[in-house]
Design a protein around this motif. Structure first.
Motif, PDB file in Angstrom:
ATOM      1  N   PHE A 207       9.142  12.691  -8.974  1.00 53.51           N
ATOM      2  CA  PHE A 207       9.542  13.622  -7.917  1.00 53.51           C
ATOM      3  C   PHE A 207       9.025  13.152  -6.569  1.00 53.51           C
ATOM      4  O   PHE A 207       7.893  12.670  -6.454  1.00 53.51           O
ATOM      5  CB  PHE A 207       8.994  15.025  -8.195  1.00 53.51           C
ATOM      6  CG  PHE A 207       9.695  15.779  -9.280  1.00 53.51           C
ATOM      7  CD1 PHE A 207      10.725  16.666  -8.983  1.00 53.51           C
ATOM      8  CD2 PHE A 207       9.329  15.613 -10.613  1.00 53.51           C
ATOM      9  CE1 PHE A 207      11.365  17.385  -9.990  1.00 53.51           C
ATOM     10  CE2 PHE A 207       9.958  16.318 -11.619  1.00 53.51           C
ATOM     11  CZ  PHE A 207      10.980  17.208 -11.314  1.00 53.51           C
ATOM     12  N   HIS A 208       9.859  13.361  -5.544  1.00 56.16           N
ATOM     13  CA  HIS A 208       9.395  13.087  -4.182  1.00 56.16           C
ATOM     14  C   HIS A 208       8.464  14.192  -3.702  1.00 56.16           C
ATOM     15  O   HIS A 208       7.421  13.912  -3.103  1.00 56.16           O
ATOM     16  CB  HIS A 208      10.594  12.975  -3.241  1.00 56.16           C
ATOM     17  CG  HIS A 208      10.226  12.902  -1.794  1.00 56.16           C
ATOM     18  ND1 HIS A 208       9.474  11.871  -1.269  1.00 56.16           N
ATOM     19  CD2 HIS A 208      10.503  13.742  -0.756  1.00 56.16           C
ATOM     20  CE1 HIS A 208       9.290  12.068   0.022  1.00 56.16           C
ATOM     21  NE2 HIS A 208       9.902  13.187   0.363  1.00 56.16           N
ATOM     22  N   ASP A 209       8.828  15.432  -3.957  1.00 54.72           N
ATOM     23  CA  ASP A 209       7.978  16.562  -3.572  1.00 54.72           C
ATOM     24  C   ASP A 209       6.841  16.711  -4.583  1.00 54.72           C
ATOM     25  O   ASP A 209       6.941  16.240  -5.720  1.00 54.72           O
ATOM     26  CB  ASP A 209       8.806  17.844  -3.510  1.00 54.72           C
ATOM     27  CG  ASP A 209       9.846  17.790  -2.400  1.00 54.72           C
ATOM     28  OD1 ASP A 209       9.542  17.235  -1.330  1.00 54.72           O
ATOM     29  OD2 ASP A 209      10.978  18.276  -2.620  1.00 54.72           O
TER      30      ASP A 209
ATOM     31  N   TYR B 178      13.272   3.217  -7.934  1.00 56.74           N
ATOM     32  CA  TYR B 178      14.186   3.339  -6.801  1.00 56.74           C
ATOM     33  C   TYR B 178      13.451   3.443  -5.473  1.00 56.74           C
ATOM     34  O   TYR B 178      13.857   2.845  -4.476  1.00 56.74           O
ATOM     35  CB  TYR B 178      15.102   4.551  -6.974  1.00 56.74           C
ATOM     36  CG  TYR B 178      15.919   4.558  -8.244  1.00 56.74           C
ATOM     37  CD1 TYR B 178      16.204   3.379  -8.930  1.00 56.74           C
ATOM     38  CD2 TYR B 178      16.407   5.748  -8.772  1.00 56.74           C
ATOM     39  CE1 TYR B 178      16.947   3.400 -10.104  1.00 56.74           C
ATOM     40  CE2 TYR B 178      17.149   5.777  -9.941  1.00 56.74           C
ATOM     41  CZ  TYR B 178      17.412   4.597 -10.609  1.00 56.74           C
ATOM     42  OH  TYR B 178      18.138   4.621 -11.764  1.00 56.74           O
ATOM     43  N   GLY B 179      12.388   4.217  -5.458  1.00 57.68           N
ATOM     44  CA  GLY B 179      11.614   4.331  -4.225  1.00 57.68           C
ATOM     45  C   GLY B 179      11.008   3.006  -3.820  1.00 57.68           C
ATOM     46  O   GLY B 179      11.018   2.620  -2.647  1.00 57.68           O
ATOM     47  N   ALA B 180      10.476   2.270  -4.810  1.00 63.52           N
ATOM     48  CA  ALA B 180       9.888   0.963  -4.525  1.00 63.52           C
ATOM     49  C   ALA B 180      10.957  -0.028  -4.071  1.00 63.52           C
ATOM     50  O   ALA B 180      10.711  -0.861  -3.184  1.00 63.52           O
ATOM     51  CB  ALA B 180       9.160   0.431  -5.755  1.00 63.52           C
TER      52      ALA B 180
ATOM     53  N   GLY C  16       0.799  -1.217   0.000  1.00 63.37           N
ATOM     54  CA  GLY C  16       0.000   0.000   0.000  1.00 63.37           C
ATOM     55  C   GLY C  16       0.829   1.262   0.000  1.00 63.37           C
ATOM     56  O   GLY C  16       0.291   2.368  -0.041  1.00 63.37           O
ATOM     57  N   ALA C  17       2.150   1.096   0.035  1.00 65.11           N
ATOM     58  CA  ALA C  17       3.042   2.258   0.155  1.00 65.11           C
ATOM     59  C   ALA C  17       3.480   2.822  -1.191  1.00 65.11           C
ATOM     60  O   ALA C  17       4.139   3.852  -1.250  1.00 65.11           O
ATOM     61  CB  ALA C  17       4.273   1.886   0.983  1.00 65.11           C
ATOM     62  N   PHE C  18       3.150   2.138  -2.291  1.00 63.02           N
ATOM     63  CA  PHE C  18       3.496   2.662  -3.619  1.00 63.02           C
ATOM     64  C   PHE C  18       2.464   2.168  -4.618  1.00 63.02           C
ATOM     65  O   PHE C  18       1.708   1.231  -4.361  1.00 63.02           O
ATOM     66  CB  PHE C  18       4.908   2.236  -4.033  1.00 63.02           C
ATOM     67  CG  PHE C  18       5.157   0.747  -4.045  1.00 63.02           C
ATOM     68  CD1 PHE C  18       5.011   0.006  -5.203  1.00 63.02           C
ATOM     69  CD2 PHE C  18       5.544   0.083  -2.887  1.00 63.02           C
ATOM     70  CE1 PHE C  18       5.234  -1.358  -5.209  1.00 63.02           C
ATOM     71  CE2 PHE C  18       5.778  -1.283  -2.891  1.00 63.02           C
ATOM     72  CZ  PHE C  18       5.620  -2.008  -4.061  1.00 63.02           C
TER      73      PHE C  18
END
Length: 392
Positions: A359-361, A125-127, A9-11
């Protein structure tokens, strides 16, 4: 039904590949979202694949890659790092660069470890950090040149980073990091005792006077750099899913164990055929660079005709386009960049990727296009994009 794990659920699913699915639902729309070439691998590779279809191998190869492909990788990449790469202890062949990156993060990071990621970043990368239990720490790249602030980067290292992920040439920005920028990252990695995980899949797609320098070639970096790469972009075989890791023997020993239980091994017949690609001479890479230089010019001419602001890429086959002016048009009131990209598929007939997925932001004013298409397709896409000149 029991609840699912919190990690899923985080991505979201891949926005890049989602845009391809939307594009494919609209007849005639041109897919400039998901970056895969629309031509075949080199003829010699295809000829070898035809032979392998009859001759084999068709069973498991060595889990971490057949001997001949590891030797071909070692021969190709040794000169770039300025030393011999040992095919028996420093290479692991994976199911694409995606698995290479996942295996690298899982090998060097424990749950809770911090991993520095530049933003904007390739969405995997985030995942990767989340799936490995690590925590991504984002350092911004400032548009329009997409450069980083050394002070911000040092603060991220000083907070206890275990590793940093560096994509060079950069997807999505098209930046090629200079030696001075790489040296800054290397100095911080040494000072704070961190690994550098590099994504170098676009190493041969660089333009003008830009030069790709592999991080592992810098002084003191051989023992802390894990290079993730693939054959997908260089040899136009994204569907073959062949990638590899190069790094210190101790790291690769761990990565081979992770890889073994993720996928067992990459497809044996495709490894055999791909050896021919890795043995290509310098003329092939010169041709590749010339091809993409021309295609960059065709797409950028269409963006100029549309009066759009964009960053002229130094490498990769991606262009980041600033749509801030368009979103000010009352006809787009309240639209997100995802809404705009969906509208563009239906009304303009060109698919792009909303920049917010990189983007993270919360950034809403960029979209990414790619130019790994035939010249006539890019020219037609440019004609369609020119219709955006009336907006904003």
């Amino acid at each position: 039904m029991p609840s699912l794990s919190s990690r899923v659920g985080a991505f979201t699913d891949s926005v890049i590949r989602r845009m391809t699915r939307i594009n494919d639902s609209v007849p005639g729309s041109i897919n400039l979202s998901q970056g895969f070439p629309d031509w075949r691998p080199p003829p010699a590779v295809m000829d070898r694949l035809a032979q392998v279809a009859h001759e084999g191998p068709h069973q498991y190869s060595t889990t971490w890659g057949a001997q001949n492909i590891r030797e071909a990788i070692a021969d190709k990449y040794g000169p770039g790092v300025g030393r011999r790469v040992d095919p028996d202890s420093q290479i692991c062949v994976t199911c694409g660069g995606t698995e290479a990156m996942m295996a690298a993060v899982m090998t060097v990071c424990d749950p809770g470890d911090r991993v520095i990621v530049f933003s904007p970043f390739y969405e995997n990368y985030g995942a990767d950090a989340l799936l490995s239990g690590a925590r991504a720490v984002f350092v911004p790249l400032r548009p329009p040149s997409f450069t980083f602030d050394p002070g911000e980067l040092e603060r991220a290292f000083a907070a206890g980073a275990r590793a940093i992920i560096v994509c060079n040439p950069s997807n999505p920005t098209g930046r090629v990091l200079g030696r001075d920028e790489l040296a800054t990252i290397a100095d911080l990695a040494r000072r704070y005792d961190a690994f550098v995980i590099t994504d170098e899949v676009y190493e041969h797609i660089v333009f003008d006077d830009n030069e790709h320098v592999t991080m592992a070639s810098l002084p003191g970096m051989a023992g802390r750099t894990i290079c993730c790469n693939s054959l997908s972009k260089t040899y136009s075989m994204t569907g073959w899913r062949l990638g590899f890791l190069i790094g210190p023997a101790e790291v690769i020993e761990g990565a081979r164990k992770v890889h073994d239980f993720l996928t067992v091994g990459a497809a044996a017949p495709l490894q055999e055929a791909a050896v021919v690609g890795l043995r290509q001479g310098p003329e092939y890479y010169a041709w590749l660079r010339d091809e993409y230089t021309r295609k960059r010019g065709i797409l950028c001419a269409g963006l100029d005709a549309a009066a759009l602001d964009y960053n002229r890429p130094q490498g990769t086959y991606f262009v980041m386009v600033d749509i801030a002016r368009l979103l000010q048009d009352p006809r787009f009131a309240g639209m997100t960049d995802l809404d705009f990209c969906t509208w563009m598929i239906h009304e303009i007939g060109v698919a792009a990727v909303p920049g917010s997925s990189f983007f993270h932001d919360p950034v809403n004013n960029w979209v990414r296009l790619h130019f790994a298409r035939a010249d006539e397709v890019l020219a037609e896409a440019g004609r369609r994009l020119a219709g955006l000149a009336e907006y904003g």
